[in-house]
Design a protein around this motif. Structure first.
Motif, PDB file in Angstrom:
ATOM      1  N   LEU A 248      62.086  35.899  14.609  1.00  0.00           N
ATOM      2  CA  LEU A 248      61.752  34.461  14.715  1.00  0.00           C
ATOM      3  C   LEU A 248      61.669  33.897  13.486  1.00  0.00           C
ATOM      4  O   LEU A 248      61.677  32.864  13.350  1.00  0.00           O
ATOM      5  CB  LEU A 248      60.225  34.143  16.180  1.00  0.00           C
ATOM      6  CG  LEU A 248      60.649  32.544  16.133  1.00  0.00           C
ATOM      7  CD1 LEU A 248      61.397  31.648  16.736  1.00  0.00           C
ATOM      8  CD2 LEU A 248      59.115  32.322  17.502  1.00  0.00           C
ATOM      9  N   MET A 302      64.321  25.727  20.092  1.00  0.00           N
ATOM     10  CA  MET A 302      64.591  26.835  20.330  1.00  0.00           C
ATOM     11  C   MET A 302      63.642  27.747  19.325  1.00  0.00           C
ATOM     12  O   MET A 302      63.512  28.437  20.215  1.00  0.00           O
ATOM     13  CB  MET A 302      65.623  27.190  19.361  1.00  0.00           C
ATOM     14  CG  MET A 302      67.356  27.371  20.135  1.00  0.00           C
ATOM     15  SD  MET A 302      67.037  28.254  21.726  1.00  0.00           S
ATOM     16  CE  MET A 302      67.143  29.461  22.087  1.00  0.00           C
ATOM     17  N   TRP A 305      60.377  27.256  21.035  1.00  0.00           N
ATOM     18  CA  TRP A 305      60.081  27.153  22.513  1.00  0.00           C
ATOM     19  C   TRP A 305      60.103  28.755  22.882  1.00  0.00           C
ATOM     20  O   TRP A 305      59.310  29.824  22.842  1.00  0.00           O
ATOM     21  CB  TRP A 305      61.351  27.745  22.812  1.00  0.00           C
ATOM     22  CG  TRP A 305      61.857  27.937  24.847  1.00  0.00           C
ATOM     23  CD1 TRP A 305      61.097  27.684  25.328  1.00  0.00           C
ATOM     24  CD2 TRP A 305      62.797  29.830  24.311  1.00  0.00           C
ATOM     25  NE1 TRP A 305      61.820  28.673  26.674  1.00  0.00           N
ATOM     26  CE2 TRP A 305      62.544  29.502  26.165  1.00  0.00           C
ATOM     27  CE3 TRP A 305      64.350  30.284  23.595  1.00  0.00           C
ATOM     28  CZ2 TRP A 305      63.511  30.135  26.381  1.00  0.00           C
ATOM     29  CZ3 TRP A 305      63.973  30.991  24.327  1.00  0.00           C
ATOM     30  CH2 TRP A 305      64.109  31.359  25.380  1.00  0.00           C
ATOM     31  N   CYS A 306      60.606  29.335  21.392  1.00  0.00           N
ATOM     32  CA  CYS A 306      60.812  30.816  21.046  1.00  0.00           C
ATOM     33  C   CYS A 306      59.020  31.030  21.073  1.00  0.00           C
ATOM     34  O   CYS A 306      58.337  31.437  21.262  1.00  0.00           O
ATOM     35  CB  CYS A 306      61.087  32.405  20.545  1.00  0.00           C
ATOM     36  SG  CYS A 306      60.823  33.610  20.482  1.00  0.00           S
ATOM     37  N   ALA A 309      56.848  31.037  23.716  1.00  0.00           N
ATOM     38  CA  ALA A 309      56.561  32.206  24.729  1.00  0.00           C
ATOM     39  C   ALA A 309      55.823  33.255  24.353  1.00  0.00           C
ATOM     40  O   ALA A 309      54.748  34.235  24.182  1.00  0.00           O
ATOM     41  CB  ALA A 309      57.542  32.643  24.905  1.00  0.00           C
ATOM     42  N   GLU A 314      53.538  36.913  25.641  1.00  0.00           N
ATOM     43  CA  GLU A 314      54.559  37.609  26.427  1.00  0.00           C
ATOM     44  C   GLU A 314      55.135  38.869  25.302  1.00  0.00           C
ATOM     45  O   GLU A 314      55.330  37.965  23.626  1.00  0.00           O
ATOM     46  CB  GLU A 314      55.514  36.673  26.470  1.00  0.00           C
ATOM     47  CG  GLU A 314      55.011  35.843  27.259  1.00  0.00           C
ATOM     48  CD  GLU A 314      56.043  34.787  28.090  1.00  0.00           C
ATOM     49  OE1 GLU A 314      57.448  34.918  28.289  1.00  0.00           O
ATOM     50  OE2 GLU A 314      55.737  33.858  28.571  1.00  0.00           O
ATOM     51  N   GLY A 316      58.922  38.859  24.147  1.00  0.00           N
ATOM     52  CA  GLY A 316      59.613  37.396  23.602  1.00  0.00           C
ATOM     53  C   GLY A 316      60.531  38.513  23.278  1.00  0.00           C
ATOM     54  O   GLY A 316      61.630  37.468  22.503  1.00  0.00           O
ATOM     55  N   GLU A 319      63.245  36.102  24.546  1.00  0.00           N
ATOM     56  CA  GLU A 319      63.528  34.705  24.062  1.00  0.00           C
ATOM     57  C   GLU A 319      63.577  34.633  22.794  1.00  0.00           C
ATOM     58  O   GLU A 319      64.529  34.072  22.064  1.00  0.00           O
ATOM     59  CB  GLU A 319      62.296  34.035  24.365  1.00  0.00           C
ATOM     60  CG  GLU A 319      61.312  34.020  25.656  1.00  0.00           C
ATOM     61  CD  GLU A 319      60.890  35.510  25.773  1.00  0.00           C
ATOM     62  OE1 GLU A 319      60.533  34.299  27.469  1.00  0.00           O
ATOM     63  OE2 GLU A 319      60.825  35.993  25.794  1.00  0.00           O
ATOM     64  N   SER A 320      63.332  35.694  22.113  1.00  0.00           N
ATOM     65  CA  SER A 320      63.439  36.363  20.270  1.00  0.00           C
ATOM     66  C   SER A 320      65.304  36.524  19.675  1.00  0.00           C
ATOM     67  O   SER A 320      65.686  35.771  19.246  1.00  0.00           O
ATOM     68  CB  SER A 320      62.809  36.997  19.786  1.00  0.00           C
ATOM     69  OG  SER A 320      62.769  38.714  20.232  1.00  0.00           O
ATOM     70  N   MET A 322      66.976  35.142  22.515  1.00  0.00           N
ATOM     71  CA  MET A 322      68.196  34.185  22.563  1.00  0.00           C
ATOM     72  C   MET A 322      68.276  33.059  21.326  1.00  0.00           C
ATOM     73  O   MET A 322      68.968  32.989  20.749  1.00  0.00           O
ATOM     74  CB  MET A 322      68.137  33.696  23.439  1.00  0.00           C
ATOM     75  CG  MET A 322      67.486  34.091  24.714  1.00  0.00           C
ATOM     76  SD  MET A 322      66.825  33.597  26.005  1.00  0.00           S
ATOM     77  CE  MET A 322      68.165  31.784  26.573  1.00  0.00           C
ATOM     78  N   ALA A 323      66.233  32.927  20.445  1.00  0.00           N
ATOM     79  CA  ALA A 323      66.759  32.245  19.301  1.00  0.00           C
ATOM     80  C   ALA A 323      67.884  32.971  18.544  1.00  0.00           C
ATOM     81  O   ALA A 323      68.109  31.732  17.414  1.00  0.00           O
ATOM     82  CB  ALA A 323      65.172  32.007  19.246  1.00  0.00           C
TER      83      ALA A 323
END
Length: 390
Positions: A248, A302, A305-306, A309, A314, A316, A319-320, A322-323
């Motif tokens: 991220l 994005m 959002w990550c 999380a 979390e 992550g 999420e990470s 996806m980001a």
């Protein structure tokens, strides 16, 4: 949406942005910028100026606590407005991720010996994980690790072959991953070390990271038991602690890079005339700038959002991933359009857009190529569907 340390992050971010734009950017044509990154002399000079400006390691507070991930995002995007910003402010890879990991896992004694000098910017670090593909070693799949570690009394003996090790040349701290019978392990090492030999510096598309990217041989490296990070066999778990936030933070920094490229291209399009009007008034050019603005905003959302999380506790990983995919692809589109908007000027070094394009292109590979993250996500989608329908 607001977050708890928003006011503090915005105040720090304002100082970082002013420092990067007014001081750091003036070094972007410095002769000490070499093919394998800025020289050690230039790094020291930039960091001295960052200390004077009060923006050294700005995302980690004096009591060693971190800003939230949302706060960190705000600050690191500002540091990324120049490719030298993360170098100067000590927010770049691999140091930022290594500092985060040591803050989470290291003992008090290890922090005092290894982390403190990273926080002050007095030393740089390297993370020794990736191995050569010719040896069929660990790359995107860390389970393929070939580097070994064997305990011998009060020491561990490590042997292996590593590559693409960012910042190894000139680093003062190393985190070495190796495989024992118990599983993956991590070790802290003072650098330089005679048992860790730089075979060569790789010639790569990017050129903003001090020390470049090195191929390494590790030959009978003896590390005291006290310098193991955590416990034997827990290396992959520690890598996950590091990797999700580090993915991220890459997104954060390169968002700043793409923002700067967009600014330069926009200024060019609003001043350059062709066929009787400004470039920006030609639909083909104007639409590219509009698409840039859309991609930058979607990437920002994005990232936030990550970050939310991770701030919620979390792990992550999803999420990470996806980001990382969404942001790296979006920012590459932005940088590519900037080159296109500027035409021949965009591929010259008369502006920094050419370098920013190269740096962002490499981002689609760093911390896992887009395709690896998509494959990982697809496996999770399949598992979830099979569980639901069982």
């Amino acid at each position: 949406m607001s977050y708890p340390d928003q006011a503090l992050a915005e105040e720090i971010g304002e100082r970082v942005e002013r420092f990067v734009r007014e001081t750091v950017a003036s070094y972007e044509r410095d002769p000490r910028l070499e093919d394998h990154g800025p020289s050690e002399d230039l790094v020291r000079e930039l960091r001295a100026k960052a200390r004077e400006a009060g923006v050294m390691t700005p995302h980690i507070l004096p009591d060693h606590t971190h800003l939230s991930q949302r706060g960190t995002a705000h600050v690191l995007k500002k540091s990324g407005l120049s490719p030298l910003g993360p170098v100067a402010c000590n927010t770049g890879a691999p140091d930022e991720g290594n500092m985060f990991l040591l803050g989470k896992v290291a003992t008090d004694a290890q922090r005092a010996r290894f982390l403190d000098k990273l926080l002050t910017g007095e030393a740089r670090s390297a993370f020794f994980m990736t191995e050569p593909s010719a040896d069929n070693g660990a790359g995107s799949d860390p389970s393929m690790m070939k580097t070994t570690c064997v305990q011998d009394g009060d020491e561990w003996v490590i042997n292996g072959h590593k590559t693409y090790i960012t910042g190894a040349e000139g680093a003062g701290v190393g985190i070495v991953m190796a495989k024992a019978e118990e599983g993956a392990c991590m070790f802290l090492v003072d650098l330089p070390h005679p048992a860790i030999k730089i075979v060569r510096l790789l010639d790569t598309i990017d050129s903003s990271m001090p020390g470049g990217h090195a191929e390494i041989r590790i030959e009978n490296l003896r590390v005291p038991v006290a310098d193991m990070l955590g416990n034997p066999g827990e290396g992959f778990r520690y890598a996950q602690i590091r990797l999700a936030p580090a993915r991220l933070s890459h997104c954060m920094r390169w968002h700043g890079v793409a923002t700067r490229a967009h600014e330069i291209a926009t200024t060019y399009a609003c001043r350059r005339q062709a066929f009787g009007k400004l470039l920006v008034d030609h639909e083909g050019v104007g639409f590219m700038l509009a698409e840039n603005q859309i991609d930058l905003k979607q990437a920002e959302l994005m990232i936030d959002w990550c970050a939310d999380a991770l701030d919620a506790g979390e792990n992550g990983n999803v999420e990470s991933s996806m980001a990382k995919v969404a942001v790296s692809e979006a920012l590459f589109r932005v940088a590519d359009r900037c080159v296109q908007v500027m035409g021949a000027m965009g591929v010259t070094r008369d502006t920094i857009v050419e370098q920013l394009f190269r740096e962002v292109r490499a981002f689609r590979i760093y911390d896992g190529p887009t395709e690896v993250h998509k494959w990982s996500l697809a496996k999770k989608i399949k598992k979830a569907e099979l569980s639901r329908s069982a």
